[in-house]
Motif scaffolding. Structure first.
Motif, PDB file in Angstrom:
ATOM      1  N   ALA A  99       1.793  20.724  10.354  1.00 42.67           N
ATOM      2  CA  ALA A  99       3.033  20.317   9.689  1.00 42.67           C
ATOM      3  C   ALA A  99       3.307  21.174   8.463  1.00 42.67           C
ATOM      4  CB  ALA A  99       2.954  18.840   9.306  1.00 42.67           C
ATOM      5  N   ASP A 100       2.266  21.446   7.692  1.00 39.54           N
ATOM      6  CA  ASP A 100       2.466  22.236   6.477  1.00 39.54           C
ATOM      7  C   ASP A 100       2.770  23.692   6.827  1.00 39.54           C
ATOM      8  OD1 ASP A 100       2.532  22.110   3.607  1.00 39.54           O
ATOM      9  OD2 ASP A 100       0.725  23.332   3.586  1.00 39.54           O
ATOM     10  N   ARG A 105       6.486  28.372   7.136  1.00 37.40           N
ATOM     11  CA  ARG A 105       7.211  29.372   7.925  1.00 37.40           C
ATOM     12  C   ARG A 105       8.721  29.194   7.830  1.00 37.40           C
ATOM     13  NH1 ARG A 105       3.101  29.221  13.168  1.00 37.40           N
ATOM     14  NH2 ARG A 105       1.682  30.865  12.392  1.00 37.40           N
ATOM     15  N   ALA A 106       9.145  27.963   7.676  1.00 32.80           N
ATOM     16  CA  ALA A 106      10.595  27.707   7.609  1.00 32.80           C
ATOM     17  C   ALA A 106      11.154  27.937   6.209  1.00 32.80           C
ATOM     18  CB  ALA A 106      10.879  26.272   8.054  1.00 32.80           C
ATOM     19  N   ASN A 107      10.383  27.585   5.181  1.00 35.93           N
ATOM     20  CA  ASN A 107      10.924  27.574   3.817  1.00 35.93           C
ATOM     21  C   ASN A 107      10.162  28.425   2.816  1.00 35.93           C
ATOM     22  OD1 ASN A 107      12.923  25.477   4.483  1.00 35.93           O
ATOM     23  ND2 ASN A 107      11.122  24.150   4.690  1.00 35.93           N
ATOM     24  N   GLY A 108       9.054  29.049   3.237  1.00 33.03           N
ATOM     25  CA  GLY A 108       8.241  29.812   2.317  1.00 33.03           C
ATOM     26  C   GLY A 108       7.198  28.938   1.637  1.00 33.03           C
ATOM     27  N   ARG A 109       6.198  29.588   1.017  1.00 29.77           N
ATOM     28  CA  ARG A 109       5.123  28.838   0.357  1.00 29.77           C
ATOM     29  C   ARG A 109       5.606  28.093  -0.877  1.00 29.77           C
ATOM     30  NH1 ARG A 109       1.507  30.685  -2.315  1.00 29.77           N
ATOM     31  NH2 ARG A 109       0.028  28.985  -2.037  1.00 29.77           N
ATOM     32  N   GLY A 110       6.582  28.641  -1.558  1.00 29.56           N
ATOM     33  CA  GLY A 110       7.062  28.017  -2.784  1.00 29.56           C
ATOM     34  C   GLY A 110       8.369  28.651  -3.199  1.00 29.56           C
ATOM     35  N   PRO A 111       8.988  28.105  -4.223  1.00 30.05           N
ATOM     36  CA  PRO A 111      10.286  28.623  -4.659  1.00 30.05           C
ATOM     37  C   PRO A 111      10.156  29.956  -5.404  1.00 30.05           C
ATOM     38  CG  PRO A 111       9.567  26.861  -6.112  1.00 30.05           C
ATOM     39  CD  PRO A 111       8.571  26.908  -4.995  1.00 30.05           C
ATOM     40  N   MET A 112      11.260  30.668  -5.471  1.00 31.44           N
ATOM     41  CA  MET A 112      11.341  31.865  -6.306  1.00 31.44           C
ATOM     42  C   MET A 112      11.021  31.455  -7.749  1.00 31.44           C
ATOM     43  SD  MET A 112      14.690  34.316  -6.610  1.00 31.44           S
ATOM     44  CE  MET A 112      15.768  33.023  -7.247  1.00 31.44           C
ATOM     45  N   ARG A 113      10.300  32.321  -8.475  1.00 30.19           N
ATOM     46  CA  ARG A 113       9.913  31.900  -9.820  1.00 30.19           C
ATOM     47  C   ARG A 113      10.431  32.835 -10.901  1.00 30.19           C
ATOM     48  NH1 ARG A 113       6.089  33.936 -13.207  1.00 30.19           N
ATOM     49  NH2 ARG A 113       4.458  35.289 -12.367  1.00 30.19           N
ATOM     50  N   ARG A 114      10.728  32.221 -12.045  1.00 35.16           N
ATOM     51  CA  ARG A 114      11.188  32.958 -13.215  1.00 35.16           C
ATOM     52  C   ARG A 114      10.005  33.608 -13.926  1.00 35.16           C
ATOM     53  NH1 ARG A 114      11.032  31.158 -18.316  1.00 35.16           N
ATOM     54  NH2 ARG A 114      10.972  28.932 -17.806  1.00 35.16           N
ATOM     55  N   LEU A 115      10.245  34.736 -14.574  1.00 35.02           N
ATOM     56  CA  LEU A 115       9.241  35.308 -15.463  1.00 35.02           C
ATOM     57  C   LEU A 115       8.972  34.342 -16.602  1.00 35.02           C
ATOM     58  CD1 LEU A 115      10.594  38.975 -15.938  1.00 35.02           C
ATOM     59  CD2 LEU A 115       8.848  38.209 -14.317  1.00 35.02           C
ATOM     60  N   ASN A 116       7.715  34.157 -16.957  1.00 36.09           N
ATOM     61  CA  ASN A 116       7.460  33.401 -18.175  1.00 36.09           C
ATOM     62  C   ASN A 116       7.705  34.316 -19.380  1.00 36.09           C
ATOM     63  OD1 ASN A 116       5.099  34.937 -18.637  1.00 36.09           O
ATOM     64  ND2 ASN A 116       3.790  33.409 -17.659  1.00 36.09           N
ATOM     65  N   PHE A 788      -1.997  22.946   1.941  1.00 31.12           N
ATOM     66  CA  PHE A 788      -2.921  22.563   3.011  1.00 31.12           C
ATOM     67  C   PHE A 788      -2.987  23.654   4.073  1.00 31.12           C
ATOM     68  CE2 PHE A 788      -4.964  20.219   6.340  1.00 31.12           C
ATOM     69  CZ  PHE A 788      -5.778  19.322   5.658  1.00 31.12           C
ATOM     70  N   ALA A 789      -1.847  24.290   4.342  1.00 24.56           N
ATOM     71  CA  ALA A 789      -1.836  25.359   5.341  1.00 24.56           C
ATOM     72  C   ALA A 789      -2.637  26.567   4.892  1.00 24.56           C
ATOM     73  CB  ALA A 789      -0.393  25.770   5.635  1.00 24.56           C
ATOM     74  N   ASP A 790      -2.869  26.700   3.582  1.00 26.37           N
ATOM     75  CA  ASP A 790      -3.627  27.840   3.056  1.00 26.37           C
ATOM     76  C   ASP A 790      -5.135  27.628   3.139  1.00 26.37           C
ATOM     77  OD1 ASP A 790      -1.205  29.034   2.234  1.00 26.37           O
ATOM     78  OD2 ASP A 790      -1.303  28.051   0.266  1.00 26.37           O
ATOM     79  N   ARG A 791      -5.564  26.396   3.310  1.00 26.20           N
ATOM     80  CA  ARG A 791      -6.984  26.112   3.165  1.00 26.20           C
ATOM     81  C   ARG A 791      -7.836  26.857   4.177  1.00 26.20           C
ATOM     82  NH1 ARG A 791      -7.388  19.647   1.612  1.00 26.20           N
ATOM     83  NH2 ARG A 791      -5.915  19.723  -0.145  1.00 26.20           N
ATOM     84  N   ALA A 792      -7.383  26.937   5.401  1.00 27.34           N
ATOM     85  CA  ALA A 792      -8.153  27.653   6.415  1.00 27.34           C
ATOM     86  C   ALA A 792      -8.252  29.132   6.065  1.00 27.34           C
ATOM     87  CB  ALA A 792      -7.513  27.472   7.793  1.00 27.34           C
ATOM     88  N   SER A 818      -4.335  38.718   1.988  1.00 25.86           N
ATOM     89  CA  SER A 818      -4.237  37.539   2.855  1.00 25.86           C
ATOM     90  C   SER A 818      -2.794  37.089   3.050  1.00 25.86           C
ATOM     91  CB  SER A 818      -5.035  36.381   2.239  1.00 25.86           C
ATOM     92  OG  SER A 818      -4.333  35.856   1.117  1.00 25.86           O
ATOM     93  N   PRO A 819      -2.529  36.279   4.085  1.00 24.34           N
ATOM     94  CA  PRO A 819      -1.193  35.691   4.256  1.00 24.34           C
ATOM     95  C   PRO A 819      -0.771  34.805   3.091  1.00 24.34           C
ATOM     96  CG  PRO A 819      -2.474  35.488   6.275  1.00 24.34           C
ATOM     97  CD  PRO A 819      -3.416  35.968   5.217  1.00 24.34           C
ATOM     98  N   ILE A 820      -1.738  34.288   2.324  1.00 22.87           N
ATOM     99  CA  ILE A 820      -1.392  33.478   1.156  1.00 22.87           C
ATOM    100  C   ILE A 820      -0.609  34.324   0.162  1.00 22.87           C
ATOM    101  CG2 ILE A 820      -2.313  32.161  -0.795  1.00 22.87           C
ATOM    102  CD1 ILE A 820      -4.786  31.572   0.917  1.00 22.87           C
ATOM    103  N   PHE A 821      -1.119  35.509  -0.152  1.00 24.06           N
ATOM    104  CA  PHE A 821      -0.493  36.393  -1.135  1.00 24.06           C
ATOM    105  C   PHE A 821       0.740  37.078  -0.548  1.00 24.06           C
ATOM    106  CE2 PHE A 821       0.033  40.318  -3.502  1.00 24.06           C
ATOM    107  CZ  PHE A 821      -0.169  39.929  -4.816  1.00 24.06           C
ATOM    108  N   LEU A 822       0.616  37.555   0.688  1.00 24.83           N
ATOM    109  CA  LEU A 822       1.705  38.319   1.308  1.00 24.83           C
ATOM    110  C   LEU A 822       2.751  37.430   1.966  1.00 24.83           C
ATOM    111  CD1 LEU A 822      -0.505  41.101   2.936  1.00 24.83           C
ATOM    112  CD2 LEU A 822       0.847  41.268   0.838  1.00 24.83           C
TER     113      LEU A 822
END
Length: 825
Positions: A99-100, A105-116, A788-792, A818-822
């Protein structure tokens, strides 16, 4: 069949959504406590939906999974056998993962982020060729989540923030632009003897500062404020002797110098290290005295502001030598002498007399520096004029750009700037909007330069500059990698790399790790992961720890040790177990003395092999870590233990129940902290959680609030009395109370007698340490915590590094590829 049961009211719709195999396991293991109106913790699993495509629902089931995996639900003694627990997790894991992963795959790992704000400042420095630009404090502080200010979910932007970014961008652009046909004139300020100090006396008694002819103090018998006689003022051999470190009130800058123009200044001076003897006489020092130059305004010491160390640490050797360093100064700023590790006399503790007392001299004499002369030259001319920063904005149009084809040049310069400052290819529509803004200003009669600044300001506050995107194109991969390892944008080599080639990815990662920008990563990562940014938050209590008063040299050395350790772990690709247990430390003279190690010479950090059986080595027993996990008055196994579980092992404890008071140390010395904890954990609501983290904190109890080894606690009433005079010249008196017991038993049953054995237990679980490091890096690098999808994938990275002992740079390279970073699932 299940829908018939739902219709008959014998099964809830939520319960019916769950696969039968998993439902039977939940029924057997969980619903006894988590069903109906009296469900523990308000968690009714029969009513909890199982629509895992909904993020909120999926997150709740992930929490269930994690608590079962950790043995918290049901408790390990609650009747669920090891095999049954594994079967439950095995049934739920693939459902959550699928599910995760579908959501990623549909929405990306997280939102676009602003520079701190830290990244924004560094990006401006690099784009505008202004390495000393300082605009961070113009921007609101960024919110923190998952330990870092790089978390996408909290890096939102408001109207107030956007206004601040506009102001910061304008300030940076105006610093980049010049308006004069030639650079400011270079001048040289010279001072010697009397003019090396603003007065003839310093706060902190005459022993803090006096003038010297040869090796003898002069004018020492006169009252405060009496002018120095002309015969001394005009003596070309007169020296200024300084024997104290900075500490309010303090002012130790040359007479009559303040920078008229911002820029780089070359500072040269002649000085020698000396020892003050009784009678205001000096002898040659046996070793160097460390010092820094401090940038500040030449104001009264009561209103000094923005004092910053510049130029690094200088080691003043015995005998006259000339020292030279280049420092950045702003308009109206000067430099101040800042000796390290010396007394800091303060006004009497009760404030009754307003008098000072210099502490007793150590054996051999009080260290100090005799300064002879000083030269300050600047602002140093840049290599070309207009400088590089101006050419970023106006290319070769000069300091007063008035092109004949204003519209054409505006379009060219604007597109050139967007190509340099933007992130990837800019949409044509965005470019036309920027151009329209500039053209409108020109049409209103503004100068070409001012109109262009308006356009550049808009670019620097647009999403093209202000936001980082998911790495789905070449530049975005380079952008993420550069902001991960240098806190700034890619250099030219990085931006042109072929990221589909994993060998290139590894090579570029290792190049950035070896580069100068990596120091920014180490500083920023340590500031938040290890809380080093709070290193100066709590001063040591003057009643209990008088020896640490105003010892900035010690605190600064602690910070440098931790940064040097983290740098070496990555650059030298050390095994991750050395994060907690190593046979070496990085120390200088001050830290070696603090750690009671064999003496080393000088202020520079160097790697030192530890004696057999030493308690040092690794992050846990470093002064910086031990200081940020204490409050200046006492040490708490609760706070230190929770910190270790969270920051080092990645297993943060839950927040305490409402209304439960914290365990405060008894500074009288009547009860040890272990005795207080025993009373606190008699409450059933407290005992279970405290058993998870208190042992880690108890293991560190042999270290005081500044990380010095102790065998007994200090108090103010009970125990053996210790008296003396501290570095500020104040009398002190504390007591040595009960003995420290640093033994404990971990939740899994393993026991330890002291911190050595505790570190050994942690080092025996390198995969656990490595997993947490990957989790911390994932948030820092991608702006999103491990899903959760990143854990494996995390486990696959760990599998690939296991054979070689989970080496730290290997872990980092594994994450970057890794796919986590890329985001290439």
């Amino acid at each position: 069949m299940r829908w018939i049961l739902v219709a008959l009211g014998l099964m809830t719709p939520a319960w019916a959504e769950m696969p039968a195999g998993l439902r039977s396991r939940v029924e057997a293991a969980c619903v006894g406590c988590h069903a109906g109106a009296g469900a523990q913790g308000g968690l009714d699993l029969r009513a909890l939906p199982f629509t895992l495509d909904a993020a909120v629902v999926r997150e709740r089931w992930v929490r269930v999974y994690d608590r079962v995996e950790r043995g918290e639900m049901p408790p390990r003694n609650g009747g669920l056998a090891v095999g049954e627990r594994a079967a439950f997790l095995g049934a739920l894991r693939p459902l959550l993962h699928a599910a995760d992963l579908a959501d990623v795959r549909a929405n990306g790992r997280g939102p676009m982020r602003r520079l701190n704000r830290e990244e924004y400042e560094q990006n401006l420095r690099d784009v505008l060729a202004l390495p000393e630009l300082a605009v961070r404090e113009m921007l609101p502080e960024d919110r923190e989540a998952h330990h870092f200010t790089k978390t996408a979910a909290t890096l939102d932007i408001s109207r107030v923030q956007l206004t601040a970014y506009l102001d910061a961008a304008e300030a940076a652009l105006r610093q980049a632009m010049v308006t004069t046909a030639a650079p400011p004139p270079v001048t040289t300020y010279r001072a010697r003897g009397r003019n090396l100090f603003p007065g003839v006396r310093s706060t902190g008694t005459l022993k803090s500062m006096f003038f010297l002819q040869g090796d003898q103090g002069v004018h020492v018998e006169k009252e405060w404020g009496t002018p120095l006689p002309k015969v001394f003022e005009e003596d070309p051999a007169l020296e200024m002797g300084l024997f104290r470190s900075p500490g309010w009130p303090y002012g130790a800058f040359p007479v009559g110098f303040a920078a008229r123009t911002a820029g780089e200044y070359r500072v040269r001076f002649s000085a020698r290290a000396v020892l003050q003897q009784e009678g205001y006489r000096v002898t040659a020092a046996a070793k160097a005295v460390p010092m820094t130059l401090r940038r500040r305004r030449p104001t009264n010491h009561d209103i000094a502001e923005d004092v910053v160390n510049v130029g690094g640490i200088l080691e003043i050797a015995p005998g006259p030598h000339v020292y030279e360093v280049t420092v950045p100064l702003g308009v109206g700023q000067t430099i101040e002498w800042g000796l390290l590790g010396l007394p800091v006399p303060q006004v009497d503790a009760e404030g009754k007399t307003g008098s000072y007392r210099f502490p007793p001299f150590p054996a051999g004499g009080a260290p100090g520096v005799a300064f002879h002369w000083l030269e300050i030259t600047g602002p140093l001319a840049p290599a070309s004029w207009p400088p590089a920063s101006h050419k970023v904005l106006f290319d070769e149009l000069g300091v007063d750009p008035r092109p004949a084809d204003a519209a054409g040049e505006a379009r060219r310069l604007l597109r050139r700037f967007v190509a340099k400052a933007g992130r990837g290819t800019a949409p044509e529509e965005a470019l036309r909007r920027f151009e329209a803004l500039v053209m409108a200003r020109i049409a209103k009669g503004e100068s070409f330069a001012e109109a262009m600044l308006t356009g550049y300001q808009a670019v620097l506050c647009s999403d093209l500059f202000l936001y980082l995107r998911a790495p789905r194109e070449r530049f975005a991969v380079a952008d993420r990698l550069a902001h991960f390892l240098t806190n700034s944008r890619p250099d030219g080599q990085l931006g042109g790399s072929r990221w589909e080639d994993r060998a290139v990815l590894r090579r570029e990662t290792e190049r950035l790790v070896a580069g100068a920008g990596f120091e920014r990563f180490v500083k920023s990562f340590a500031d938040y992961w290890l809380n080093l940014r709070h290193l100066r938050r709590d001063d040591a209590d003057k009643r209990l720890y008088p020896e640490y008063q105003l010892d900035e040299y010690l605190v600064e050395s602690m910070e440098r040790e931790t940064l040097a350790t983290l740098t070496a772990l990555v650059r030298e690709n050390r095994p991750v177990k050395e994060m907690v247990a190593a046979d070496y430390v990085y120390v200088n003279e001050r830290l070696a003395r603090h750690y009671e190690l064999p003496p080393v010479a000088g202020a520079g950090m160097r790697r030192v092999a530890l004696p057999e059986g030493s308690v040092r080595g690794g992050l846990l027993t470093q002064g910086a870590v031990l200081k940020v996990t204490a409050n200046g008055t006492g040490t708490s196994p609760v706070l230190r233990g929770a910190w270790v579980m969270d920051r080092i092992l990645g297993e943060p404890p839950p927040p305490p129940p409402p209304g439960v008071p914290a365990v405060e140390p008894d500074i009288r010395g009547a009860k040890t902290i272990r005795e207080q904890l025993a009373l606190h954990t008699k409450q059933a609501a407290c005992a279970g959680c405290h058993a998870r983290f208190d042992p880690a904190g108890l293991a560190l109890e042999n270290f005081d609030v500044m990380g010095h080894w102790r065998s007994r606690y200090r108090g103010t009433a009970e125990g053996e009395k210790v008296t003396g005079i501290d570095p500020t010249g104040h009398d002190f008196g504390y007591t040595l109370a009960g003995a420290v017991d640093a033994s404990g038993r971990l939740l899994d049953g393993r026991s330890f007698r002291d911190v050595r054995e505790f570190k050994g237990l942690l080092a025996a679980e390198p995969r656990r340490l490595a997993r947490n490091l990957l989790q911390q890096w994932t948030v820092y690098a991608t702006g999103t915590p491990v899903r959760f999808a990143d854990r494996a994938e995390v486990e696959r990275i760990l599998d690939g590094c296991a054979a070689d002992g989970y080496r730290v740079r290997d872990l980092l390279v594994g994450l970057v590829g890794s796919p986590i970073f890329l985001e290439s699932y």
